[in-house]
Design a protein around this motif. Structure first.
Motif, PDB file in Angstrom:
ATOM      1  N   VAL A   1       0.858  -1.194   0.000  1.00 43.46           N
ATOM      2  CA  VAL A   1       0.000   0.000   0.000  1.00 43.46           C
ATOM      3  C   VAL A   1       0.889   1.237   0.000  1.00 43.46           C
ATOM      4  O   VAL A   1       1.742   1.415   0.881  1.00 43.46           O
ATOM      5  CB  VAL A   1      -0.940   0.020   1.217  1.00 43.46           C
ATOM      6  N   LEU A   2       0.703   2.095  -1.011  1.00 40.89           N
ATOM      7  CA  LEU A   2       1.445   3.344  -1.109  1.00 40.89           C
ATOM      8  C   LEU A   2       0.551   4.514  -0.715  1.00 40.89           C
ATOM      9  O   LEU A   2      -0.624   4.553  -1.082  1.00 40.89           O
ATOM     10  CB  LEU A   2       1.934   3.568  -2.548  1.00 40.89           C
ATOM     11  N   GLU A   3       1.133   5.450   0.012  1.00 45.31           N
ATOM     12  CA  GLU A   3       0.433   6.690   0.358  1.00 45.31           C
ATOM     13  C   GLU A   3       0.909   7.789  -0.590  1.00 45.31           C
ATOM     14  O   GLU A   3       2.101   8.077  -0.670  1.00 45.31           O
ATOM     15  CB  GLU A   3       0.733   7.092   1.804  1.00 45.31           C
ATOM     16  N   PHE A   4      -0.053   8.389  -1.295  1.00 51.40           N
ATOM     17  CA  PHE A   4       0.250   9.498  -2.211  1.00 51.40           C
ATOM     18  C   PHE A   4      -0.506  10.727  -1.740  1.00 51.40           C
ATOM     19  O   PHE A   4      -1.720  10.683  -1.555  1.00 51.40           O
ATOM     20  CB  PHE A   4      -0.161   9.156  -3.648  1.00 51.40           C
TER      21      PHE A   4
ATOM     22  N   GLY B   1      -4.697  16.735  -6.804  1.00 51.08           N
ATOM     23  CA  GLY B   1      -4.931  15.641  -5.875  1.00 51.08           C
ATOM     24  C   GLY B   1      -6.237  14.930  -6.121  1.00 51.08           C
ATOM     25  O   GLY B   1      -6.362  13.727  -5.844  1.00 51.08           O
ATOM     26  N   GLU B   2      -7.219  15.653  -6.660  1.00 51.43           N
ATOM     27  CA  GLU B   2      -8.483  15.018  -7.007  1.00 51.43           C
ATOM     28  C   GLU B   2      -8.350  14.162  -8.261  1.00 51.43           C
ATOM     29  O   GLU B   2      -8.816  13.025  -8.318  1.00 51.43           O
ATOM     30  CB  GLU B   2      -9.557  16.085  -7.235  1.00 51.43           C
TER      31      GLU B   2
ATOM     32  N   GLN C   1      -4.419  10.937  -0.808  1.00 52.85           N
ATOM     33  CA  GLN C   1      -4.962  11.949   0.093  1.00 52.85           C
ATOM     34  C   GLN C   1      -4.870  13.307  -0.592  1.00 52.85           C
ATOM     35  O   GLN C   1      -3.780  13.748  -0.968  1.00 52.85           O
ATOM     36  CB  GLN C   1      -4.206  11.974   1.424  1.00 52.85           C
ATOM     37  N   GLN C   2      -6.017  13.930  -0.780  1.00 55.45           N
ATOM     38  CA  GLN C   2      -6.079  15.238  -1.421  1.00 55.45           C
ATOM     39  C   GLN C   2      -6.019  16.316  -0.357  1.00 55.45           C
ATOM     40  O   GLN C   2      -6.780  16.298   0.606  1.00 55.45           O
ATOM     41  CB  GLN C   2      -7.359  15.361  -2.257  1.00 55.45           C
ATOM     42  N   ILE C   3      -5.081  17.265  -0.508  1.00 57.59           N
ATOM     43  CA  ILE C   3      -4.832  18.301   0.494  1.00 57.59           C
ATOM     44  C   ILE C   3      -4.981  19.670  -0.157  1.00 57.59           C
ATOM     45  O   ILE C   3      -4.398  19.916  -1.221  1.00 57.59           O
ATOM     46  CB  ILE C   3      -3.416  18.153   1.078  1.00 57.59           C
ATOM     47  N   PRO C   4      -5.727  20.574   0.445  1.00 53.21           N
ATOM     48  CA  PRO C   4      -5.797  21.939  -0.103  1.00 53.21           C
ATOM     49  C   PRO C   4      -4.417  22.595  -0.091  1.00 53.21           C
ATOM     50  O   PRO C   4      -3.627  22.380   0.840  1.00 53.21           O
ATOM     51  CB  PRO C   4      -6.755  22.665   0.854  1.00 53.21           C
ATOM     52  N   TRP C   5      -4.121  23.389  -1.106  1.00 54.13           N
ATOM     53  CA  TRP C   5      -2.817  24.052  -1.164  1.00 54.13           C
ATOM     54  C   TRP C   5      -2.566  24.899   0.081  1.00 54.13           C
ATOM     55  O   TRP C   5      -1.434  25.017   0.552  1.00 54.13           O
ATOM     56  CB  TRP C   5      -2.723  24.926  -2.419  1.00 54.13           C
TER      57      TRP C   5
ATOM     58  N   ALA D   1       4.724  12.201  -2.996  1.00 55.95           N
ATOM     59  CA  ALA D   1       3.911  13.406  -2.863  1.00 55.95           C
ATOM     60  C   ALA D   1       4.191  14.356  -4.012  1.00 55.95           C
ATOM     61  O   ALA D   1       5.255  14.315  -4.648  1.00 55.95           O
ATOM     62  CB  ALA D   1       4.170  14.115  -1.535  1.00 55.95           C
ATOM     63  N   GLN D   2       3.211  15.187  -4.256  1.00 57.17           N
ATOM     64  CA  GLN D   2       3.356  16.331  -5.143  1.00 57.17           C
ATOM     65  C   GLN D   2       3.946  17.468  -4.320  1.00 57.17           C
ATOM     66  O   GLN D   2       3.457  17.782  -3.240  1.00 57.17           O
ATOM     67  CB  GLN D   2       1.984  16.727  -5.683  1.00 57.17           C
ATOM     68  N   LEU D   3       5.002  18.091  -4.825  1.00 61.38           N
ATOM     69  CA  LEU D   3       5.656  19.165  -4.098  1.00 61.38           C
ATOM     70  C   LEU D   3       5.890  20.332  -5.050  1.00 61.38           C
ATOM     71  O   LEU D   3       6.444  20.141  -6.143  1.00 61.38           O
ATOM     72  CB  LEU D   3       7.003  18.676  -3.543  1.00 61.38           C
TER      73      LEU D   3
END
Length: 380
Positions: free
Chosen positions: A14-17, A24-25, A46-50, A70-72
């Motif tokens: 299981v990967l956490e992204f 993220g959506e 996991q979608q996170i607000p900027w 993660a997106q960075l």
């Protein structure tokens, strides 16, 4: 049967992204294809607000609870590298048949390299170009935006001479830092000196770019407005209250949706001090990173490779409107054949990263604040 199901679950990786904002959506849709191609790997997105992303990532790092991938934002990479939070990626790229450094825009790739080590793979890109009214520019005697500083200024002066009361040649929001930094970079300033420890804002190169920028306001070629002082940018552009606007790719779709169909407009790369070849712009966008604490780095790298494939990048672009980081993805007719997007492709060949120090976002915001004080006459 239950025992078999339990064994299967135990064998599953299981990967956490973590993805930010709209991206993220959308990535939730893309990772389903990744899971089909890689049985035994499941991705939890996991979608996170900027607005919450930076603090959440820092808290996760301190608590040892970072995601695998993660997106960075690429200006955040130096900060997380300084915290020793990111996995170096040079060895992973060297073994990869998917991630080809030569296929990425040079300036964008460089935003991910800190002290000669790669820490991120560009996912999507953005930069600034000129959005302009082709009819108003033509009436001023031009078929295209001039490619030099001097030529662009002359075009703005001709637009000013023809402008109605209350109209301006260009809208350059004073609360935005991008153009101030871009003109400094175009003039040859490093922005920071001595390994990023001090500002280089008093050097002759930055002063040249800064004086050009201030002159646009001093000589009434742009209004001394922040963007929040313009009630509706799209309506004002349609009314001809300004003929040019420097902004990014997120506004292409907005212009198409919000402008009346009879308003003629397009985009152009930024001019430079001596011509198009010196007309650099900012190297923006987001990258994909692996966190050092990942228990499954090989599976996490597979996900990075999947999201980096040109076909997946193109699909991601169609879903979000973001621009692909892979140049090969741009060969698709929906991008390279798009008149407004073509300017971004040309501009992306000439983008420069900001100095790679953890404090860079604070520094450029301070730069905008000081420029605004000069524009409004608070300081010399």
């Amino acid at each position: 049967m239950l025992a078999c199901a339990d064994a299967s679950a135990r064998d599953e990786t299981v990967l956490e992204f973590w993805g930010m904002g709209r991206e993220g959506e959308v990535v939730e849709t893309l990772v389903r294809d990744f899971e089909r191609e890689n049985p035994g790997i499941r991705v939890r997105v996991q979608q996170i607000p900027w607005t919450a992303a930076h603090e959440k990532l820092l808290t996760a790092h301190v608590g040892g609870a970072t995601p695998d991938v993660a997106q960075l934002g690429n200006t955040w990479i130096p900060e997380f590298q300084a915290l020793d939070a990111l996995e170096p990626l040079d060895a992973w790229v060297a073994r990869s048949d998917v991630v080809d450094p030569a296929d990425y825009f040079r300036g964008i790739w460089q935003t991910n390299v800190v002290e000669s080590v790669l820490y991120g793979v560009p996912w999507y890109v953005d930069t600034r170009v000129i959005f302009y009214r082709t009819d108003l520019l033509r009436e001023a005697g031009y078929d295209a935006v001039p490619t030099t500083w001097a030529g662009w200024r002359t075009a703005l002066e001709r637009l000013r001479a023809r402008a109605e009361p209350g109209a301006w040649p260009a809208l350059l929001p004073t609360n935005e830092w991008a153009l101030t930094a871009i003109l400094g970079l175009q003039a040859g300033s490093p922005l920071l000196r001595d390994g990023g420890r001090y500002g280089a804002f008093s050097d002759s190169a930055f002063r040249r770019g800064f004086e050009y920028y201030i002159g646009l306001f001093r000589d009434s070629l742009a209004p001394p407005f922040a963007d929040r002082q313009v009630s509706n940018i799209f309506q004002e552009f349609a009314r001809g209250r300004f003929a040019m606007y420097i902004t990014g790719p997120w506004n292409v779709g907005e212009f198409r949706r919000r402008l009346p169909p009879d308003v003629p407009w397009t985009t152009a790369p930024l001019p430079g001090p001596t011509g198009a070849e010196s007309g650099a712009s900012n190297a923006g966008g987001s990258s994909l990173v692996l966190f050092r604490g990942s228990p499954n780095p090989a599976a996490a790298w597979k996900l990075v490779e999947f999201l980096s494939r040109p076909d997946v990048q193109l699909e991601f672009s169609r879903l979000t409107g973001d621009l692909p980081a892979r140049q090969s993805a741009w060969q698709d007719s929906t991008l390279i054949g798009d008149r407004e997007m073509r300017a971004f492709y040309e501009q992306l060949q000439r983008v420069e990263p900001l100095p790679k120090v953890p404090e860079i976002e604070l520094i450029v915001q301070k730069l905008a604040e000081h420029a605004e004080r000069v524009i409004h006459g608070g300081v010399s």
